[in-house]
Design an enzyme around this catalytic site. Sequence first.
Site, PDB file in Angstrom:
ATOM      1  CG  MET A  33     -54.047 -24.732   4.626  1.00  0.00           C
ATOM      2  SD  MET A  33     -55.175 -25.698   5.620  1.00  0.00           S
ATOM      3  CE  MET A  33     -56.125 -26.535   4.371  1.00  0.00           C
ATOM      4  CG  HIS A  37     -53.791 -26.266  -6.895  1.00  0.00           C
ATOM      5  ND1 HIS A  37     -54.336 -25.028  -7.147  1.00  0.00           N
ATOM      6  CD2 HIS A  37     -54.417 -26.737  -5.779  1.00  0.00           C
ATOM      7  CE1 HIS A  37     -55.274 -24.767  -6.247  1.00  0.00           C
ATOM      8  NE2 HIS A  37     -55.335 -25.781  -5.399  1.00  0.00           N
ATOM      9  N   GLY A  39     -53.879 -22.889  -9.095  1.00  0.00           N
ATOM     10  CA  GLY A  39     -54.754 -21.910  -8.444  1.00  0.00           C
ATOM     11  C   GLY A  39     -53.977 -21.065  -7.439  1.00  0.00           C
ATOM     12  CG  HIS A  40     -52.287 -22.839  -3.972  1.00  0.00           C
ATOM     13  ND1 HIS A  40     -52.400 -24.185  -4.201  1.00  0.00           N
ATOM     14  CD2 HIS A  40     -53.021 -22.596  -2.851  1.00  0.00           C
ATOM     15  CE1 HIS A  40     -53.147 -24.744  -3.253  1.00  0.00           C
ATOM     16  NE2 HIS A  40     -53.549 -23.795  -2.425  1.00  0.00           N
ATOM     17  CB  SER A 190     -54.758 -29.327  -1.938  1.00  0.00           C
ATOM     18  OG  SER A 190     -54.243 -28.029  -2.144  1.00  0.00           O
TER      19      SER A 190
HETATM   20  P1  AMP Z   1     -55.620 -23.605   0.611  1.00  0.00           P
HETATM   21  O1  AMP Z   1     -54.178 -23.987   0.457  1.00  0.00           O
HETATM   22  O2  AMP Z   1     -56.564 -24.593   0.043  1.00  0.00           O
HETATM   23  O3  AMP Z   1     -55.942 -23.166   2.014  1.00  0.00           O
HETATM   24  O4  AMP Z   1     -55.821 -22.319  -0.289  1.00  0.00           O
HETATM   25  C1  AMP Z   1     -54.983 -21.204  -0.148  1.00  0.00           C
HETATM   26  C2  AMP Z   1     -55.546 -20.079  -0.967  1.00  0.00           C
HETATM   27  O5  AMP Z   1     -55.605 -20.459  -2.326  1.00  0.00           O
HETATM   28  C3  AMP Z   1     -56.963 -19.674  -0.543  1.00  0.00           C
HETATM   29  O6  AMP Z   1     -57.074 -18.266  -0.580  1.00  0.00           O
HETATM   30  C4  AMP Z   1     -57.795 -20.332  -1.602  1.00  0.00           C
HETATM   31  O7  AMP Z   1     -59.028 -19.692  -1.807  1.00  0.00           O
HETATM   32  C5  AMP Z   1     -56.901 -20.202  -2.821  1.00  0.00           C
HETATM   33  N1  AMP Z   1     -57.270 -21.190  -3.837  1.00  0.00           N
HETATM   34  C6  AMP Z   1     -57.489 -22.515  -3.656  1.00  0.00           C
HETATM   35  N2  AMP Z   1     -57.879 -23.100  -4.803  1.00  0.00           N
HETATM   36  C7  AMP Z   1     -57.919 -22.107  -5.739  1.00  0.00           C
HETATM   37  C8  AMP Z   1     -58.263 -22.066  -7.128  1.00  0.00           C
HETATM   38  N3  AMP Z   1     -58.657 -23.156  -7.789  1.00  0.00           N
HETATM   39  N4  AMP Z   1     -58.196 -20.873  -7.768  1.00  0.00           N
HETATM   40  C9  AMP Z   1     -57.803 -19.751  -7.095  1.00  0.00           C
HETATM   41  N5  AMP Z   1     -57.463 -19.737  -5.799  1.00  0.00           N
HETATM   42  C10 AMP Z   1     -57.522 -20.886  -5.125  1.00  0.00           C
END
Ligand code: AMP
Length: 289
Positions: A33, A37, A39-40, A190
């Site tokens: 989304m 960061h 993690g992404h 995020s």
């Molecule tokens: P989001 O943008 O929050 O929907 O996350 C997109 C993807 O990034 C999803 O598969 C999340 O599980 C993964 N994600 C979010 N935060 C982390 C993190 N700290 N470490 C690893 N993957 C993450």
Amino acid sequence: MTQLVVLATLADLRAAVAEYRRAGESVALAPTMGALHAGHLSLVEVARARAKRVIVSIFVNPTQFAPNEDFARYPRTLEQDVSLLGPAGVDAVFHPDAAGMYPQGFATSLQVGGPAKVGLEDKFRPTHFDGVATVVAKLLLQAAPDIAVFGEKDYQQLAVIRRMVADLDIPVSIVSAPTLRESDGLALSSRNAYLDARQRKFAGNLNQAMAWAAERIRGGDTIADAVRDAAASISASGFVIDYLEVRDNVTLMPVEDGRTCGLRLLAAARMGTTRLIDNIDVFALPAKG
Ligand code: AMP
């Protein structure tokens, strides 16, 4: 390194993927989304290790937010996201608009069961996983990747997507990536940007208390004792806990005390108006013999 392209329409995405396929190249998709960061970026790393081409989708999906949730204020930082993804070796960013994903007359959604309907997130966000499943199914059909990468950070989501892909025979391998954390244990998210300095100072205790509980369970303490003490510690650092539970790590069903394999500790807790989720392994499944 090839130049990153930003694709705004399904037609552009399909044309890019068709070109990769003509060249015989494998394709990985990492749905996000945005407000990216590290993690992404770790998902991108996992994707790059497994496929020649990496596509990151950035779409703040309205259908997975309830009316009282943070859809409107969810951070949107496309320019910065793109500037991170280029050097990370991403080939294409798919950034559709809401009208492109849900055109006038859109009337079909998935209704997911199994791990989506065992409480946890579903208890607090009852429409969330249907929204997630519908948009992820669309993205998988749109990009038709060989693999799609999801973070363990959203553990119930990962389980729901694995179930959906198996149930609908979607020809893609779902690959999971471990959660990236700050040095105090706080999972990168995020939504951490919503925390003020004081809240941020205490937020790491969510993970620290969970790690302590997992360690105690592995050491033979009962789940009930370990979870009760961790909950007290998490509450004392200023969180209001939505749930803190040990579950089966595949079905996410409740478990009996005394089990020593396949357990995951999952939590959601609110610090002020910011809702954080986290999960950690308690006992992985034993290696197959
Ligand atoms: P989001 O943008 O929050 O929907 O996350 C997109 C993807 O990034 C999803 O598969 C999340 O599980 C993964 N994600 C979010 N935060 C982390 C993190 N700290 N470490 C690893 N993957 C993450």
